[in-house]
Design a protein around this motif. Sequence first.
Motif, PDB file in Angstrom:
ATOM      1  N   THR A   1      35.435  44.174  44.387  1.00 55.62           N
ATOM      2  CA  THR A   1      36.408  43.320  43.695  1.00 55.62           C
ATOM      3  C   THR A   1      35.789  42.674  42.461  1.00 55.62           C
ATOM      4  O   THR A   1      36.411  42.625  41.390  1.00 55.62           O
ATOM      5  CB  THR A   1      36.935  42.231  44.646  1.00 55.62           C
TER       6      THR A   1
ATOM      7  N   THR B   1      36.925  43.513  38.706  1.00 60.05           N
ATOM      8  CA  THR B   1      37.385  42.402  37.876  1.00 60.05           C
ATOM      9  C   THR B   1      36.736  42.456  36.503  1.00 60.05           C
ATOM     10  O   THR B   1      37.391  42.267  35.473  1.00 60.05           O
ATOM     11  CB  THR B   1      37.058  41.056  38.557  1.00 60.05           C
TER      12      THR B   1
ATOM     13  N   GLY C   1      41.296  47.553  43.014  1.00 65.73           N
ATOM     14  CA  GLY C   1      40.883  46.169  43.135  1.00 65.73           C
ATOM     15  C   GLY C   1      41.600  45.453  44.260  1.00 65.73           C
ATOM     16  O   GLY C   1      40.980  44.695  45.033  1.00 65.73           O
TER      17      GLY C   1
ATOM     18  N   THR D   1      37.447  34.653  43.853  1.00 70.23           N
ATOM     19  CA  THR D   1      37.262  36.032  43.377  1.00 70.23           C
ATOM     20  C   THR D   1      38.579  36.795  43.385  1.00 70.23           C
ATOM     21  O   THR D   1      38.951  37.458  42.409  1.00 70.23           O
ATOM     22  CB  THR D   1      36.235  36.759  44.264  1.00 70.23           C
TER      23      THR D   1
ATOM     24  N   GLU E   1      40.926  35.395  40.720  1.00 70.58           N
ATOM     25  CA  GLU E   1      40.567  35.792  39.366  1.00 70.58           C
ATOM     26  C   GLU E   1      41.012  37.223  39.079  1.00 70.58           C
ATOM     27  O   GLU E   1      41.490  37.534  37.984  1.00 70.58           O
ATOM     28  CB  GLU E   1      39.056  35.657  39.158  1.00 70.58           C
ATOM     29  N   TYR E   2      40.881  38.106  40.068  1.00 73.95           N
ATOM     30  CA  TYR E   2      41.329  39.494  39.862  1.00 73.95           C
ATOM     31  C   TYR E   2      42.840  39.543  39.632  1.00 73.95           C
ATOM     32  O   TYR E   2      43.316  40.221  38.720  1.00 73.95           O
ATOM     33  CB  TYR E   2      40.956  40.358  41.066  1.00 73.95           C
TER      34      TYR E   2
ATOM     35  N   ARG F   1      43.731  38.187  36.124  1.00 70.34           N
ATOM     36  CA  ARG F   1      43.463  39.129  35.034  1.00 70.34           C
ATOM     37  C   ARG F   1      44.463  40.273  35.029  1.00 70.34           C
ATOM     38  O   ARG F   1      44.917  40.716  33.970  1.00 70.34           O
ATOM     39  CB  ARG F   1      42.048  39.685  35.163  1.00 70.34           C
TER      40      ARG F   1
END
Length: 448
Positions: free
Chosen positions: A358, A362, A377, A421, A424-425, A428
């Motif tokens: 991941t 990212t 992802g 984490t 954030e993926y 984005r």
Amino acid sequence: MTVGGRYQVQRVLGRGGFGEVWEALDHNLNRRVAIKFITGVAQYPEAARRFAREARILASLNHGSIVTVHDAGTIDHGGLPLPYLVMEMLHGGTWETAWPDSAVETGARLADALAHVHAANVVHRDVKPANIMICTDGRTVLMDFGIARDDNSLTRTVTTTGKAFGTPAYMAPEQFGGAGATPASDVYALGLVLVEKLTGQRGPAAQLTGAARAAVPGHLVPLLTRMTSHLPQDRPSAAECARQLRAPAAKPTLVLPGGGAAAPGLSGAGAVVRSGSLRARLAAPGALLALFLVSGFIRAYSYGGPHNGSLWSGPVRGTIGAFAGPLFRVRGQDFSTWDAQAWAAVTTPLVILGLGATLALTAGLVPGAGTLPRLGGYAAAALAVAGLSWQAANYPPWYDPHVPMEPSTGMWLFYLATALTIGEYIRRDVRNQRPAAQVRLPGTPASR
């Protein structure tokens, strides 16, 4: 097997519909070469004619981005003639899987090669990633001229059986109608290849979505649009493509709401920010990785309550030790019955694998990324969540049946880093799917 009295054939490199390519040793010059054989000559006479044409064309071309021919001939194979072509040995991979340092510079080299080919009155007719070699020495080499044409008319595109030459996914529109392949057809195919490598989408540049278009350097959008134009006469020459691909980009002007514009180099809120830069893409994943590392050496659990013990501890009792514990305690009989201890030993590596993937995806997530890497992802995040959920419900990393323990700072910090984490993926990915900000090059009129 020895070919031509000097080439010791050693191992196969690849097979196609009408031929095979083998690695061989040239005993006369003590060098490695690639030998291409045409199989099924008796069943497919056209294959032999194409092969002879390829040998003739390649022998007439001399360019650093075109594979070099050393020799050609025919050997007897079971009473039948077997044509062969000896070429330079290339080390690397095709553009299907290999990734050059710069897709734009690679495109410029290919355009140079096509310009040389077209100047020799030759049309390749099968430009595609599988026919482009990205060499380990930095070269980009155009290969497989088996269906190229070197006659003056350049009109034959369809065989007598009605089957079109070339790969349909990269053929120009006029080729599907049976029209003759021209240099413009090669330019169209190269344009499709560049669009695909820059955006992850295959198709004319004019049909790109906003997010995919944002992945293309702004000054190249008009060029790729012309290269993939429906009309052959609207496409630039290969030589012009090479020049424009290497032309320096003009500094863009960000169009602000209300029609204003931020000058290049302006600091503050009006500055032009290249969100796709490597530093910007690595910042958040790097910070999250650091957070994981910090949590790994903080005490994962406490005895009888959080007031006992210091915050910091060695790896044995820290979060790293808590997750690694099942790997050291598991025994062979645990796997025979697949008890909780065995499942804990299996899920721990899966959690680490999922979180690592991941973070990596990212950092690599850019506008225009294809569906497959995007779903990868989410799959990696789901793998990590599934493993942690199972452990929390069935065999927590802080589990010890003999000592009353409960999670402490390190474990909670690890869970927080995991949530950040995944968040954030998702952030984005959602951002990259939004229409890109409008960028106008100096000297171009604003759209209305």
